[in-house]
Design a protein around this motif. Structure first.
Motif, PDB file in Angstrom:
ATOM      1  N   ALA A 279      10.246  26.196  11.377  1.00 24.87           N
ATOM      2  CA  ALA A 279       9.872  25.058  12.286  1.00 24.87           C
ATOM      3  C   ALA A 279       8.488  24.538  12.430  1.00 24.87           C
ATOM      4  O   ALA A 279       7.820  25.070  13.072  1.00 24.87           O
ATOM      5  N   VAL A 280       8.339  23.439  11.808  1.00 23.06           N
ATOM      6  CA  VAL A 280       6.879  22.854  11.619  1.00 23.06           C
ATOM      7  C   VAL A 280       6.858  21.438  11.936  1.00 23.06           C
ATOM      8  O   VAL A 280       7.734  20.589  11.525  1.00 23.06           O
ATOM      9  N   ASN A 281       5.800  21.272  12.458  1.00 22.02           N
ATOM     10  CA  ASN A 281       4.958  19.643  12.554  1.00 22.02           C
ATOM     11  C   ASN A 281       3.643  19.986  11.891  1.00 22.02           C
ATOM     12  O   ASN A 281       2.968  20.870  12.705  1.00 22.02           O
ATOM     13  N   GLU A 282       3.351  19.332  10.977  1.00 26.27           N
ATOM     14  CA  GLU A 282       2.060  19.418  10.318  1.00 26.27           C
ATOM     15  C   GLU A 282       1.422  18.143   9.780  1.00 26.27           C
ATOM     16  O   GLU A 282       2.417  16.964   9.896  1.00 26.27           O
ATOM     17  N   GLY A 283       0.519  18.150   9.059  1.00 26.43           N
ATOM     18  CA  GLY A 283       0.105  17.080   8.382  1.00 26.43           C
ATOM     19  C   GLY A 283      -0.135  15.547   8.830  1.00 26.43           C
ATOM     20  O   GLY A 283       0.345  14.821   8.445  1.00 26.43           O
ATOM     21  N   PRO A 284      -0.533  15.534  10.288  1.00 19.99           N
ATOM     22  CA  PRO A 284      -0.689  14.122  10.869  1.00 19.99           C
ATOM     23  C   PRO A 284      -1.662  13.271  10.111  1.00 19.99           C
ATOM     24  O   PRO A 284      -2.728  13.651   9.678  1.00 19.99           O
ATOM     25  N   TYR A 285      -1.360  12.184  10.221  1.00 21.50           N
ATOM     26  CA  TYR A 285      -2.295  10.933   9.840  1.00 21.50           C
ATOM     27  C   TYR A 285      -2.045   9.672  10.645  1.00 21.50           C
ATOM     28  O   TYR A 285      -0.823   9.260  10.772  1.00 21.50           O
TER      29      TYR A 285
ATOM     30  N   ASN B 114      16.089   9.263  -7.259  1.00 14.51           N
ATOM     31  CA  ASN B 114      15.048   9.033  -8.110  1.00 14.51           C
ATOM     32  C   ASN B 114      14.152  10.133  -8.528  1.00 14.51           C
ATOM     33  O   ASN B 114      13.129  10.227  -9.154  1.00 14.51           O
ATOM     34  N   GLY B 115      14.995  11.593  -8.219  1.00  9.29           N
ATOM     35  CA  GLY B 115      14.230  12.595  -8.800  1.00  9.29           C
ATOM     36  C   GLY B 115      12.867  13.217  -8.103  1.00  9.29           C
ATOM     37  O   GLY B 115      12.121  13.784  -8.855  1.00  9.29           O
ATOM     38  N   ILE B 116      12.625  12.701  -6.992  1.00  8.43           N
ATOM     39  CA  ILE B 116      11.555  13.164  -6.407  1.00  8.43           C
ATOM     40  C   ILE B 116      11.910  14.019  -5.019  1.00  8.43           C
ATOM     41  O   ILE B 116      12.582  13.598  -4.091  1.00  8.43           O
ATOM     42  N   TYR B 117      11.460  15.024  -4.767  1.00 10.19           N
ATOM     43  CA  TYR B 117      11.710  16.032  -3.820  1.00 10.19           C
ATOM     44  C   TYR B 117      10.644  16.758  -2.832  1.00 10.19           C
ATOM     45  O   TYR B 117       9.434  16.715  -3.364  1.00 10.19           O
ATOM     46  N   GLY B 118      10.879  16.586  -1.655  1.00 11.36           N
ATOM     47  CA  GLY B 118      10.009  17.038  -0.496  1.00 11.36           C
ATOM     48  C   GLY B 118       8.869  16.413  -0.444  1.00 11.36           C
ATOM     49  O   GLY B 118       7.617  16.887  -0.447  1.00 11.36           O
ATOM     50  N   PRO B 119       8.800  15.108  -0.311  1.00  8.02           N
ATOM     51  CA  PRO B 119       7.775  14.247   0.027  1.00  8.02           C
ATOM     52  C   PRO B 119       6.992  14.510   1.355  1.00  8.02           C
ATOM     53  O   PRO B 119       7.782  14.589   2.384  1.00  8.02           O
ATOM     54  N   GLY B 120       5.872  14.671   1.206  1.00  5.26           N
ATOM     55  CA  GLY B 120       5.244  14.769   2.600  1.00  5.26           C
ATOM     56  C   GLY B 120       3.609  15.029   2.553  1.00  5.26           C
ATOM     57  O   GLY B 120       3.138  14.566   1.550  1.00  5.26           O
ATOM     58  N   HIS B 121       3.079  15.650   3.610  1.00  4.95           N
ATOM     59  CA  HIS B 121       1.838  15.497   3.936  1.00  4.95           C
ATOM     60  C   HIS B 121       0.929  14.302   3.422  1.00  4.95           C
ATOM     61  O   HIS B 121       0.162  14.458   2.697  1.00  4.95           O
ATOM     62  N   ASN B 122       1.493  13.221   4.005  1.00  3.60           N
ATOM     63  CA  ASN B 122       0.931  11.882   3.617  1.00  3.60           C
ATOM     64  C   ASN B 122      -0.552  11.277   4.352  1.00  3.60           C
ATOM     65  O   ASN B 122      -0.647  12.113   5.256  1.00  3.60           O
ATOM     66  N   ALA B 123      -0.932  10.479   3.635  1.00  3.94           N
ATOM     67  CA  ALA B 123      -2.180   9.759   4.155  1.00  3.94           C
ATOM     68  C   ALA B 123      -1.923   8.096   3.642  1.00  3.94           C
ATOM     69  O   ALA B 123      -0.941   7.857   3.136  1.00  3.94           O
ATOM     70  N   PHE B 124      -2.830   7.365   4.267  1.00  2.52           N
ATOM     71  CA  PHE B 124      -2.671   6.078   4.077  1.00  2.52           C
ATOM     72  C   PHE B 124      -4.144   5.421   3.573  1.00  2.52           C
ATOM     73  O   PHE B 124      -5.035   5.815   3.889  1.00  2.52           O
ATOM     74  N   THR B 125      -3.992   4.651   2.654  1.00  4.26           N
ATOM     75  CA  THR B 125      -5.154   3.824   2.289  1.00  4.26           C
ATOM     76  C   THR B 125      -4.647   2.335   2.056  1.00  4.26           C
ATOM     77  O   THR B 125      -3.545   1.877   2.392  1.00  4.26           O
ATOM     78  N   VAL B 126      -5.575   1.429   1.326  1.00  3.46           N
ATOM     79  CA  VAL B 126      -5.166   0.085   1.049  1.00  3.46           C
ATOM     80  C   VAL B 126      -5.561  -0.112  -0.435  1.00  3.46           C
ATOM     81  O   VAL B 126      -6.501   0.482  -0.881  1.00  3.46           O
ATOM     82  N   ASP B 127      -4.992  -0.883  -0.954  1.00  2.00           N
ATOM     83  CA  ASP B 127      -5.384  -1.278  -2.494  1.00  2.00           C
ATOM     84  C   ASP B 127      -6.608  -2.449  -2.375  1.00  2.00           C
ATOM     85  O   ASP B 127      -7.020  -2.648  -1.285  1.00  2.00           O
ATOM     86  N   GLU B 128      -6.840  -2.894  -3.555  1.00  2.00           N
ATOM     87  CA  GLU B 128      -8.120  -3.850  -3.314  1.00  2.00           C
ATOM     88  C   GLU B 128      -7.802  -5.202  -2.798  1.00  2.00           C
ATOM     89  O   GLU B 128      -8.840  -5.737  -2.474  1.00  2.00           O
TER      90      GLU B 128
END
Length: 321
Positions: free
Chosen positions: A198-204, A258-272
């Motif tokens: 039971a987890v809420n973590e990794g805020p951004y 798409n073969g990608i599992y458990g996405p998380g602990h995210n952050a945000f940025t911007v490209d150039e």
């Protein structure tokens, strides 16, 4: 197109064996990357003039684990932020160095560098972030709204016997000291937040058009790991839990197609060009052998995202091929 380049032009995995990834674009346009290393014994940093330049940038160790005492084990989820003219790295760590040392006494700590370039100059320890509850705590992040700077983090609430971590928010007196009484923004209570743990973590946080959004990760760290979303009006009292609305469903999840599992602990940025980029970790397979904590295959990945109806829409994790 290489066999690891997705349809949006970014190669994935972006940086291998770096979980809990964060990419910061500084005010001068330069990019910085940090993340958890599998050995959990140091904090690394990369810098580059371009986003894709981070892939091959020299990686430097800016701090190493203590041999004994606090900050001696489990160096997790570093984040770099530029606040009031100085650089700060937030990270979590356990104790070490004796038979009685508790490696699971995870608490939050801060480093400071007052130099212009965080890859140079001296990093000094500002100590532990003290919270009213002395309990398991990690994943500190900071953001500012309407001139006030906040710290958001994950911490065990002793009142919740069957819960691992909730998200808390407090105002900062300075980058390493909270002030006032923290508010519990969300606790793991929905089915998709309580699989395995039971987890809420990794805020951004990200602010856009008068709204503040905080993403967070939920459940155990296998294929069930996913991203949830909190939202509030930027003009509201952010230290009032009632100002925040939780999405009833996860907003970013495993994509078997798409073969990608458990996405998380995210952050945000911007490209150039200023386009929004989602930064996260995930594995390219479902079943983990052995202890997930010993598995190094949570690679950093990046992909564009947009807003629809004023709300961030992440789609699904893009395939590697």
């Amino acid at each position: 197109m290489s066999n690891h380049e997705n349809v949006n032009g970014h190669r994935n995995p972006f940086i291998e064996e770096r979980a809990d990834p964060q990419i910061l674009r500084h005010e001068d346009g330069r990019y910085y990357f940090t993340g958890t290393v599998p050995a959990y014994d140091r904090i690394i940093l990369r810098g580059a003039d371009t986003l894709d330049g981070l892939r091959e940038a020299e990686e430097r160790t800016i701090w190493t684990v203590h041999e004994a005492g606090p900050m001696g084990s489990h160096i997790w989820a570093p984040e770099i932020h530029f606040v009031d003219g100085a650089w700060y790295v937030y990270f979590a760590a356990g104790d070490a160095g004796s038979e009685t040392a508790d490696v699971w006494r995870i608490r939050m700590y801060v480093l400071e560098n007052r130099g212009a370039n965080p890859l140079e100059g001296e990093w000094t320890e500002k100590g532990q972030i003290t919270t009213p509850i002395d309990s398991f705590s990690l994943d500190a992040t900071t953001f500012a709204v309407n001139g006030k700077r906040y710290l958001c983090w994950a911490q065990h609430n002793p009142e919740l016997a069957d819960s691992n971590t909730s998200l808390f928010l407090a105002e900062l007196e300075n980058p390493w000291t909270i002030t006032g009484t923290p508010v519990e923004l969300t606790r793991p209570e929905l089915d998709w937040e309580t699989i395995g743990f039971a987890v809420n973590e990794g805020p951004y946080a990200i602010e856009r058009d008068g709204k503040v959004f905080v993403t967070y990760s939920a459940s155990a760290t296998g294929a069930e790991y996913c991203v949830g979303l909190l939202s509030a009006d930027a003009g509201a009292d952010l230290l009032d839990a009632a100002s925040w609305t939780k999405s009833p469903v996860p907003v970013f999840t495993t994509s078997e197609a798409n073969g990608i599992y458990g996405p998380g602990h995210n952050a945000f940025t911007v490209d150039e060009d200023g386009a929004d980029i989602l930064v996260f970790h995930a594995r390219s397979y479902e079943k983990i052998e052995g202890d997930p904590l010993d598995n190094p295959d949570r690679h950093c990945r990046i992909q564009p995202f947009g807003f629809e109806g004023g709300v961030p829409v992440f789609g699904e994790p893009l395939p590697e091929a």
